[in-house]
Design a protein around this motif. Sequence first.
Motif, PDB file in Angstrom:
ATOM      1  N   LEU A   1       0.802  -1.216   0.000  1.00 33.34           N
ATOM      2  CA  LEU A   1       0.000   0.000   0.000  1.00 33.34           C
ATOM      3  C   LEU A   1       0.835   1.267   0.000  1.00 33.34           C
ATOM      4  O   LEU A   1       0.323   2.339  -0.355  1.00 33.34           O
ATOM      5  CB  LEU A   1      -0.951  -0.001   1.205  1.00 33.34           C
ATOM      6  CG  LEU A   1      -2.041  -1.074   1.197  1.00 33.34           C
ATOM      7  CD1 LEU A   1      -3.010  -0.854   2.340  1.00 33.34           C
ATOM      8  CD2 LEU A   1      -2.793  -1.098  -0.136  1.00 33.34           C
ATOM      9  N   GLU A   2       2.105   1.167   0.363  1.00 36.20           N
ATOM     10  CA  GLU A   2       2.948   2.360   0.296  1.00 36.20           C
ATOM     11  C   GLU A   2       3.168   2.819  -1.142  1.00 36.20           C
ATOM     12  O   GLU A   2       3.679   3.920  -1.382  1.00 36.20           O
ATOM     13  CB  GLU A   2       4.296   2.132   0.994  1.00 36.20           C
ATOM     14  CG  GLU A   2       5.096   0.971   0.466  1.00 36.20           C
ATOM     15  CD  GLU A   2       4.889  -0.305   1.267  1.00 36.20           C
ATOM     16  OE1 GLU A   2       5.827  -1.101   1.382  1.00 36.20           O
ATOM     17  OE2 GLU A   2       3.757  -0.495   1.790  1.00 36.20           O
ATOM     18  N   ARG A   3       2.765   1.998  -2.112  1.00 39.60           N
ATOM     19  CA  ARG A   3       2.884   2.356  -3.522  1.00 39.60           C
ATOM     20  C   ARG A   3       1.605   3.011  -4.062  1.00 39.60           C
ATOM     21  O   ARG A   3       1.483   3.227  -5.264  1.00 39.60           O
ATOM     22  CB  ARG A   3       3.190   1.114  -4.363  1.00 39.60           C
ATOM     23  CG  ARG A   3       4.554   0.491  -4.105  1.00 39.60           C
ATOM     24  CD  ARG A   3       4.827  -0.655  -5.102  1.00 39.60           C
ATOM     25  NE  ARG A   3       4.667  -0.212  -6.457  1.00 39.60           N
ATOM     26  CZ  ARG A   3       3.745  -0.701  -7.314  1.00 39.60           C
ATOM     27  NH1 ARG A   3       2.906  -1.646  -6.944  1.00 39.60           N
ATOM     28  NH2 ARG A   3       3.680  -0.241  -8.561  1.00 39.60           N
ATOM     29  N   LEU A   4       0.658   3.332  -3.194  1.00 37.76           N
ATOM     30  CA  LEU A   4      -0.636   3.832  -3.665  1.00 37.76           C
ATOM     31  C   LEU A   4      -0.502   5.060  -4.558  1.00 37.76           C
ATOM     32  O   LEU A   4      -1.167   5.155  -5.599  1.00 37.76           O
ATOM     33  CB  LEU A   4      -1.549   4.152  -2.475  1.00 37.76           C
ATOM     34  CG  LEU A   4      -2.408   3.001  -1.946  1.00 37.76           C
ATOM     35  CD1 LEU A   4      -3.253   3.476  -0.781  1.00 37.76           C
ATOM     36  CD2 LEU A   4      -3.292   2.427  -3.042  1.00 37.76           C
ATOM     37  N   ASP A   5       0.323   6.011  -4.155  1.00 37.06           N
ATOM     38  CA  ASP A   5       0.474   7.215  -4.981  1.00 37.06           C
ATOM     39  C   ASP A   5       1.023   6.871  -6.366  1.00 37.06           C
ATOM     40  O   ASP A   5       0.594   7.435  -7.383  1.00 37.06           O
ATOM     41  CB  ASP A   5       1.400   8.218  -4.283  1.00 37.06           C
ATOM     42  CG  ASP A   5       0.734   8.887  -3.091  1.00 37.06           C
ATOM     43  OD1 ASP A   5      -0.511   8.824  -2.997  1.00 37.06           O
ATOM     44  OD2 ASP A   5       1.456   9.448  -2.241  1.00 37.06           O
ATOM     45  N   GLU A   6       1.946   5.926  -6.382  1.00 34.85           N
ATOM     46  CA  GLU A   6       2.525   5.478  -7.660  1.00 34.85           C
ATOM     47  C   GLU A   6       1.458   4.830  -8.539  1.00 34.85           C
ATOM     48  O   GLU A   6       1.381   5.089  -9.745  1.00 34.85           O
ATOM     49  CB  GLU A   6       3.654   4.499  -7.365  1.00 34.85           C
ATOM     50  CG  GLU A   6       4.298   3.861  -8.566  1.00 34.85           C
ATOM     51  CD  GLU A   6       5.296   2.770  -8.166  1.00 34.85           C
ATOM     52  OE1 GLU A   6       5.538   1.864  -8.981  1.00 34.85           O
ATOM     53  OE2 GLU A   6       5.815   2.834  -7.032  1.00 34.85           O
ATOM     54  N   VAL A   7       0.612   4.001  -7.925  1.00 30.35           N
ATOM     55  CA  VAL A   7      -0.434   3.307  -8.681  1.00 30.35           C
ATOM     56  C   VAL A   7      -1.512   4.292  -9.135  1.00 30.35           C
ATOM     57  O   VAL A   7      -2.033   4.197 -10.251  1.00 30.35           O
ATOM     58  CB  VAL A   7      -1.041   2.161  -7.852  1.00 30.35           C
ATOM     59  CG1 VAL A   7      -2.160   1.465  -8.625  1.00 30.35           C
ATOM     60  CG2 VAL A   7       0.040   1.151  -7.467  1.00 30.35           C
TER      61      VAL A   7
ATOM     62  N   ILE B   1     -11.855   0.228  -9.097  1.00 33.95           N
ATOM     63  CA  ILE B   1     -11.700   0.444  -7.659  1.00 33.95           C
ATOM     64  C   ILE B   1     -10.250   0.153  -7.284  1.00 33.95           C
ATOM     65  O   ILE B   1      -9.691  -0.876  -7.688  1.00 33.95           O
ATOM     66  CB  ILE B   1     -12.641  -0.480  -6.860  1.00 33.95           C
ATOM     67  CG1 ILE B   1     -14.098  -0.209  -7.256  1.00 33.95           C
ATOM     68  CG2 ILE B   1     -12.448  -0.286  -5.353  1.00 33.95           C
ATOM     69  CD1 ILE B   1     -15.069  -1.258  -6.734  1.00 33.95           C
ATOM     70  N   LEU B   2      -9.649   1.044  -6.523  1.00 32.82           N
ATOM     71  CA  LEU B   2      -8.270   0.862  -6.078  1.00 32.82           C
ATOM     72  C   LEU B   2      -8.266   0.478  -4.606  1.00 32.82           C
ATOM     73  O   LEU B   2      -8.767   1.223  -3.754  1.00 32.82           O
ATOM     74  CB  LEU B   2      -7.463   2.146  -6.295  1.00 32.82           C
ATOM     75  CG  LEU B   2      -6.003   2.132  -5.803  1.00 32.82           C
ATOM     76  CD1 LEU B   2      -5.207   1.018  -6.485  1.00 32.82           C
ATOM     77  CD2 LEU B   2      -5.355   3.488  -6.048  1.00 32.82           C
ATOM     78  N   MET B   3      -7.705  -0.689  -4.302  1.00 36.49           N
ATOM     79  CA  MET B   3      -7.655  -1.164  -2.928  1.00 36.49           C
ATOM     80  C   MET B   3      -6.673  -0.334  -2.116  1.00 36.49           C
ATOM     81  O   MET B   3      -5.521  -0.159  -2.506  1.00 36.49           O
ATOM     82  CB  MET B   3      -7.251  -2.647  -2.908  1.00 36.49           C
ATOM     83  CG  MET B   3      -7.080  -3.233  -1.508  1.00 36.49           C
ATOM     84  SD  MET B   3      -8.562  -3.069  -0.492  1.00 36.49           S
ATOM     85  CE  MET B   3      -9.656  -4.221  -1.322  1.00 36.49           C
ATOM     86  N   ASP B   4      -7.135   0.170  -0.965  1.00 34.95           N
ATOM     87  CA  ASP B   4      -6.279   0.976  -0.093  1.00 34.95           C
ATOM     88  C   ASP B   4      -6.363   0.507   1.359  1.00 34.95           C
ATOM     89  O   ASP B   4      -6.135   1.279   2.285  1.00 34.95           O
ATOM     90  CB  ASP B   4      -6.638   2.459  -0.199  1.00 34.95           C
ATOM     91  CG  ASP B   4      -8.082   2.748   0.241  1.00 34.95           C
ATOM     92  OD1 ASP B   4      -8.902   1.808   0.274  1.00 34.95           O
ATOM     93  OD2 ASP B   4      -8.368   3.919   0.561  1.00 34.95           O
ATOM     94  N   LYS B   5      -6.689  -0.775   1.532  1.00 42.35           N
ATOM     95  CA  LYS B   5      -6.816  -1.323   2.877  1.00 42.35           C
ATOM     96  C   LYS B   5      -6.259  -2.736   2.905  1.00 42.35           C
ATOM     97  O   LYS B   5      -6.453  -3.512   1.971  1.00 42.35           O
ATOM     98  CB  LYS B   5      -8.284  -1.315   3.314  1.00 42.35           C
ATOM     99  CG  LYS B   5      -8.498  -1.741   4.749  1.00 42.35           C
ATOM    100  CD  LYS B   5      -9.959  -1.586   5.158  1.00 42.35           C
ATOM    101  CE  LYS B   5     -10.164  -2.036   6.604  1.00 42.35           C
ATOM    102  NZ  LYS B   5     -11.580  -1.896   7.021  1.00 42.35           N
TER     103      LYS B   5
END
Length: 311
Positions: free
Chosen positions: A166-172, A200-204
């Motif tokens: 999830l630390e890659r969320l901004d990248e994704v 939908i982007l998973m963030d959890k």
Amino acid sequence: LDAYFTWRRLFGTFHPLGIVMVETEVWPYFLQFCLNHDVPIVLANGRVSEKSYKRYRLVRRSLARVLRAYKRYLMQTPDDAARIIGMGAEADRVVVAGNIKHDAAATGEPKPSRGDIRRRLQVDDAALLFIAASTRPGEEEIIMQALDRVPGFPHKVCCLLAPRHLERLDEVKAVIEHSQRDFELYSSFEAGTGRKTSLILMDKMGVLAGLFYGADLAFVGGTLADVGGHNVMEPVVAGVPVLFGPSLTNVRQAADDILAQNMGMMVTDAASIAEAINRFASGKLRFRKYSGNGSTVAADSAAVIIQEMKL
């Protein structure tokens, strides 16, 4: 930290009846202390990748001595058993027990409702829900390129994209925005503020396994990127056919079983993923559904642990 002073302090304070190691961790100082203090160790769900095996073989003589600390090796596959023996384990202590992850369908826990999941995500019953799970760098671009080749997306095909870290969320997010697609974060649906969307982007963390029960088709990442693969069985035990790439060193046996039983297929790029989605959506591509065989690797392993540790 595998160092003499670490274990001297631990074993000077605690006096364990036994220790269970999961998968494979080889810590020489730790194993030596267990030997010196007569603390039995059982390796559960043991696995040795081809890459690790080549490295361990270089120090086989030293390993063979400390590996005597293990009373029993419960390995996932025959290949894993052969590798641990090749590293210096005593063959009569090695057993092929299977993979605990395959117990997921036999736990007896109530299965999440397909209807409840889709209502929460605002996905129509007739739509095809495609989950791209545990994706690694480069794989999100491939998924977006594949969706561009799916005529049913965004109206008849929905995608839930779940990066491995999830630390890659901004990248994704940047990858999705570059593709000029609208998306919603998964957390917004849990909060009741999510709007209907095709992406939908998973963030959890910790919820993806349950969401597979609402899906129709899945892709598991780390298999197109040169990582070795993540848990390809997770969607399968939820009754969802799985697509995966050729990088499978971590999950070779499971992938081979899936292919042999037609519960999924291998893909190599965006074009082959798109073709699989299109053919599956049209009914031209069919897969068998997983049916749990009642196997309880965890329970069998627990019985061995209790016996070896005389609990």
